[in-house]
Scaffold this motif. Structure first.
Motif, short mmCIF file in Angstrom:
data_model
loop_
_atom_site.label_atom_id
_atom_site.label_comp_id
_atom_site.label_asym_id
_atom_site.label_seq_id
_atom_site.Cartn_x
_atom_site.Cartn_y
_atom_site.Cartn_z
N PHE A 21 -6.89 2.27 6.61
CA PHE A 21 -5.49 1.87 6.84
C PHE A 21 -4.60 3.09 7.04
O PHE A 21 -3.78 3.14 7.95
CB PHE A 21 -4.98 1.01 5.67
CG PHE A 21 -5.43 -0.44 5.72
CD1 PHE A 21 -6.75 -0.77 5.95
CD2 PHE A 21 -4.53 -1.47 5.53
CE1 PHE A 21 -7.17 -2.10 6.00
CE2 PHE A 21 -4.94 -2.81 5.58
CZ PHE A 21 -6.25 -3.12 5.82
N ASP A 44 -4.42 12.56 0.12
CA ASP A 44 -5.53 11.81 -0.48
C ASP A 44 -6.03 12.59 -1.69
O ASP A 44 -6.05 13.81 -1.69
CB ASP A 44 -6.68 11.61 0.52
CG ASP A 44 -7.57 10.44 0.12
OD1 ASP A 44 -7.53 9.39 0.80
OD2 ASP A 44 -8.31 10.56 -0.90
N ARG A 45 -6.48 11.86 -2.70
CA ARG A 45 -6.96 12.50 -3.92
C ARG A 45 -8.29 13.21 -3.70
O ARG A 45 -8.67 14.08 -4.47
CB ARG A 45 -7.09 11.47 -5.06
CG ARG A 45 -8.01 10.33 -4.72
CD ARG A 45 -7.95 9.22 -5.76
NE ARG A 45 -9.21 9.06 -6.48
CZ ARG A 45 -10.34 8.62 -5.93
NH1 ARG A 45 -10.38 8.30 -4.65
NH2 ARG A 45 -11.41 8.51 -6.67
N SER A 54 -13.26 2.91 0.18
CA SER A 54 -14.07 1.81 0.71
C SER A 54 -14.33 1.97 2.21
O SER A 54 -15.19 1.27 2.76
CB SER A 54 -13.48 0.44 0.37
OG SER A 54 -12.21 0.29 0.84
N SER A 55 -13.67 2.91 2.87
CA SER A 55 -13.89 3.10 4.31
C SER A 55 -15.06 4.04 4.61
O SER A 55 -15.36 4.25 5.79
CB SER A 55 -12.62 3.66 4.95
OG SER A 55 -11.52 2.87 4.62
N ILE A 61 -19.84 -4.09 8.81
CA ILE A 61 -20.05 -5.13 9.83
C ILE A 61 -18.83 -5.19 10.74
O ILE A 61 -17.69 -5.16 10.27
CB ILE A 61 -20.30 -6.50 9.17
CG1 ILE A 61 -21.48 -6.44 8.19
CG2 ILE A 61 -20.53 -7.58 10.23
CD1 ILE A 61 -21.62 -7.66 7.29
N VAL A 185 -1.93 11.61 -6.02
CA VAL A 185 -0.54 11.20 -6.27
C VAL A 185 -0.49 10.63 -7.68
O VAL A 185 -1.28 9.75 -8.04
CB VAL A 185 -0.08 10.15 -5.25
CG1 VAL A 185 1.22 9.48 -5.69
CG2 VAL A 185 0.08 10.78 -3.88
N CYS A 349 -18.55 -0.27 -4.74
CA CYS A 349 -17.51 -0.05 -3.73
C CYS A 349 -16.42 -1.08 -3.99
O CYS A 349 -16.72 -2.25 -4.27
CB CYS A 349 -18.15 -0.24 -2.36
SG CYS A 349 -17.05 0.16 -1.02
N GLY A 380 -11.58 -5.21 6.07
CA GLY A 380 -10.59 -4.46 6.87
C GLY A 380 -11.16 -3.41 7.81
O GLY A 380 -10.48 -3.00 8.75
N LYS A 382 -13.43 -3.16 10.20
CA LYS A 382 -13.67 -3.39 11.64
C LYS A 382 -12.41 -3.18 12.48
O LYS A 382 -12.47 -2.97 13.68
CB LYS A 382 -14.20 -4.82 11.87
CG LYS A 382 -13.18 -5.89 11.52
CD LYS A 382 -13.74 -7.29 11.58
CE LYS A 382 -14.81 -7.54 10.56
NZ LYS A 382 -14.37 -7.41 9.14
C1 LIG Z 1 -19.04 -2.60 -0.22
C2 LIG Z 1 -18.04 -2.87 0.84
C3 LIG Z 1 -18.44 -3.47 2.03
C4 LIG Z 1 -17.52 -3.75 3.02
N1 LIG Z 1 -17.97 -4.28 4.18
C5 LIG Z 1 -17.12 -4.44 5.22
C6 LIG Z 1 -17.60 -4.85 6.48
O1 LIG Z 1 -18.81 -5.07 6.62
N2 LIG Z 1 -16.71 -4.98 7.50
C7 LIG Z 1 -15.38 -4.72 7.35
O2 LIG Z 1 -14.63 -4.87 8.31
N3 LIG Z 1 -14.89 -4.32 6.15
C8 LIG Z 1 -15.72 -4.17 5.10
N4 LIG Z 1 -15.26 -3.74 3.89
C9 LIG Z 1 -13.81 -3.60 3.69
C10 LIG Z 1 -13.28 -2.32 4.25
O3 LIG Z 1 -14.18 -1.27 3.99
C11 LIG Z 1 -11.91 -2.07 3.63
O4 LIG Z 1 -11.06 -3.20 3.88
C12 LIG Z 1 -11.23 -0.86 4.22
O5 LIG Z 1 -12.11 0.23 4.26
C13 LIG Z 1 -10.01 -0.54 3.35
O6 LIG Z 1 -9.43 0.67 3.77
P1 LIG Z 1 -8.25 1.29 2.91
O7 LIG Z 1 -7.70 2.39 3.73
O8 LIG Z 1 -7.33 0.23 2.46
O9 LIG Z 1 -8.93 1.82 1.58
P2 LIG Z 1 -9.83 3.19 1.25
O10 LIG Z 1 -10.73 3.43 2.39
O11 LIG Z 1 -10.37 2.98 -0.08
O12 LIG Z 1 -8.72 4.30 1.29
C14 LIG Z 1 -7.82 4.51 0.23
C15 LIG Z 1 -7.69 6.00 0.03
O13 LIG Z 1 -6.65 6.24 -0.89
C16 LIG Z 1 -7.00 7.36 -1.67
N5 LIG Z 1 -6.22 7.31 -2.92
C17 LIG Z 1 -6.30 6.39 -3.89
N6 LIG Z 1 -5.46 6.68 -4.90
C18 LIG Z 1 -4.83 7.81 -4.56
C19 LIG Z 1 -3.87 8.62 -5.20
N7 LIG Z 1 -3.36 8.31 -6.39
N8 LIG Z 1 -3.47 9.75 -4.58
C20 LIG Z 1 -3.97 10.09 -3.36
N9 LIG Z 1 -4.90 9.36 -2.71
C21 LIG Z 1 -5.32 8.22 -3.30
C22 LIG Z 1 -8.49 7.19 -1.90
O14 LIG Z 1 -9.11 8.42 -2.25
C23 LIG Z 1 -8.94 6.63 -0.55
O15 LIG Z 1 -9.42 7.64 0.31
C24 LIG Z 1 -16.14 -3.45 2.86
C25 LIG Z 1 -15.72 -2.84 1.67
C26 LIG Z 1 -16.64 -2.54 0.68
C27 LIG Z 1 -16.15 -1.88 -0.57
#
Ligand SMILES: Cc1cc2nc3c(=O)[nH]c(=O)nc-3n(C[C@H](O)[C@H](O)[C@H](O)COP(=O)(O)OP(=O)(O)OC[C@H]3O[C@@H](n4cnc5c(N)ncnc54)[C@H](O)[C@@H]3O)c2cc1C
Length: 444
Positions: A21, A44-45, A54-55, A61, A185, A349, A380, A382
């Motif tokens: 995201f 990012d931490r 989680s990314s 998929i 943060v 995860c 999220g 994909k």
């Molecule tokens: C096991 C698993 C399987 C999945 N399978 C699929 C799939 O097959 N297809 C699909 O489309 N989606 C899938 N998803 C969902 C998808 O991966 C997530 O919806 C998406 O990656 C979310 O992205 P994000 O940026 O919100 O979170 P993240 O990728 O978790 O990014 C958040 C970031 O914030 C940082 N952060 C957190 N706290 C702080 C702080 N206090 N200070 C600074 N930085 C901080 C973290 O270090 C991290 O890098 C899956 C998820 C998981 C866990």
């Protein structure tokens, strides 16, 4: 400053989190000429790529197979990018076999109707476990393991998630516009009198100030604002094992199999590694923390937060999760699940779940200057090629009509035990991580 009715381009944007995201939003800002004079910071931490985010993983998929038509349509747009100009070398169109053997059959049926409406013609309806086994090249096919009915969509596939994130980071770096800061943060910079947020305080006490702060901290978002009754972090088990080149060749071009009823799935192996994981209700990890929106350090809240291999390098997943993944593999490919070949790597995860599986992409209703982009709800990734553009549309007050209700800040906070979900989750309910560790005789 931004508002949902009239939009002034912010002179500075701080994005908290460089996952799918956050990074996709930074990319969208770089590409949009409106923001050519805006300074962009991503904090990012973890250093990039964030290994417990989680990314970042071997695979995710990529499917338009959704029970909700708006996501099916947006995923179709994203998928066309995966096929063409967005990290195509990391995308593999081997198909997705979506199955169920219980109430989750409804999700499968609605999803089938949506992909048929989109006009995808590479679909085969599967009426038995034997059909599912044939299509997926399974060594064995039993209803409760691989599902009793479903369909295969050969236009779906999977992507190397870490590879695609690194690809996108390179694209962002080419603009030479984004200041990437590696630091946790600690707290957002609230002004409780004016109800504003003007950046973030880092763990060393320094500050990053910005006109607009976009909170995209995934499953950790609930540690920075009060998301009780809106988002909850749930831990999902992921298991990997090495396999031989011959074994890989036999199933690598087969579809992903995802049985929504037991919530278990297998992504085709790649580079000698096989992955089994669970898309279920997950573990909760209730954690008591200082209230993120309080001036009183003694005021606390209890929320589920991630517990990962970064928190604890010795983390081993609970035994029940390992057993479930192994039993699934044993039921579909017995030769790969013999006791002499255990999983060699495991991981928890973290999903950022919402009550109905919708994302949360909206201004914070109380604090001016704070925008929230989270709630990935396990699906999220994909959207990586397009989610940043969608987030910017929402920032500018142009939320796509079909997502207005879905992505907004909910009017009320609903107790988590009453959440309906999106109908795609099966498997065990109500597991608490610490209890499962205790049962496994592991230490938390
Ligand atoms: C096991 C698993 C399987 C999945 N399978 C699929 C799939 O097959 N297809 C699909 O489309 N989606 C899938 N998803 C969902 C998808 O991966 C997530 O919806 C998406 O990656 C979310 O992205 P994000 O940026 O919100 O979170 P993240 O990728 O978790 O990014 C958040 C970031 O914030 C940082 N952060 C957190 N706290 C702080 C702080 N206090 N200070 C600074 N930085 C901080 C973290 O270090 C991290 O890098 C899956 C998820 C998981 C866990």
């Amino acid at each position: 400053m931004a508002s949902t009715t009239s939009f002034d381009v912010p002179s500075s944007v701080l994005i908290v989190g460089s996952g799918a995201f956050g990074l996709s939003t930074a990319w969208a800002l770089c590409r949009n000429p409106q923001y050519r004079n805006t300074s962009i910071t991503v904090v990012d931490r973890n250093s990039f790529p964030s290994t417990d985010g989680s990314s970042v993983d071997s695979s995710r998929i990529i499917r338009p197979d959704y029970a909700a038509a708006p996501y099916a349509r947006l995923a179709t747009i994203a998928q066309n990018r995966w096929r063409t100009d967005f990290a195509p070398e990391h995308y593999h169109e081997t198909g997705l076999c979506l199955t169920a053997s219980g109430p989750e059959q409804r999700y499968v049926g609605d999803s089938l109707a949506n992909v048929q409406n989109i006009g995808l013609d590479k679909i085969e309806v599967l009426d038995s476990a034997q059909d599912i086994g044939r299509v997926c090249g399974l060594g064995r096919s039993e209803d409760d393991a691989c599902g009793s009915t479903g369909y295969v969509n050969r236009s779906s596939g999977w992507a190397d998630a870490e590879g695609a994130m690194v690809w996108l980071r390179n694209e962002v770096d080419k603009f030479n516009r984004v200041d990437f800061v590696v630091a946790p943060v600690k707290k957002l910079l609230f002004d409780f009198e004016k109800n504003t947020v003007s950046g973030a305080t880092l763990s060393d006490g320094s500050e990053l100030r910005a006109d607009l702060t976009i909170l995209a901290a995934g499953a950790w978002s609930a540690s920075l604002i009060d998301l009780r009754g809106i988002c909850k972090s749930t831990g999902q088990v992921v298991c990997y094992k090495p396999i031989s080149a011959e074994e890989e060749a036999a199933i690598a071009s087969r579809p992903v199999i995802l049985n929504l009823s037991n919530a278990l799935f297998m992504i085709p192996p790649s580079r000698g590694k096989l992955k089994i994981a669970r898309h279920g209700h997950g573990y909760l990890n209730p954690t008591t923390i200082p209230h993120p929106e309080s001036q009183d350090p003694k005021e606390t809240i209890t929320v589920s937060l991630p517990y990962t291999h970064v928190t604890d390098p010795n983390l081993i997943i609970p035994a029940e999760g390992r057993r479930a993944c192994n039993a699934f593999l044993h039921s579909i490919h017995p030769s790969l699940a013999v006791p002499s070949r255990p999983f060699t790597t495991t991981r928890i995860c973290w999903y950022t779940d919402t009550r109905d599986g919708d994302f949360l992409i909206t201004y914070h209703p109380k604090y001016k200057g704070l925008f929230v982009a989270t709630g990935g709800s396990g699906h999220g990734f994909k959207f990586l090629p397009v989610i940043g553009d969608s987030i910017l549309e929402c920032v500018e007050g142009r939320t796509p009509e079909e997502f207005k209700e879905r992505w907004r800040w909910p009017e009320e906070r609903v107790p988590e035990e009453l959440w309906a979900g999106d109908g795609s989750r099966g498997g065990p309910v109500g597991m608490i991580l610490e209890e499962e560790f205790r049962k496994s005789e592991s230490k938390l």
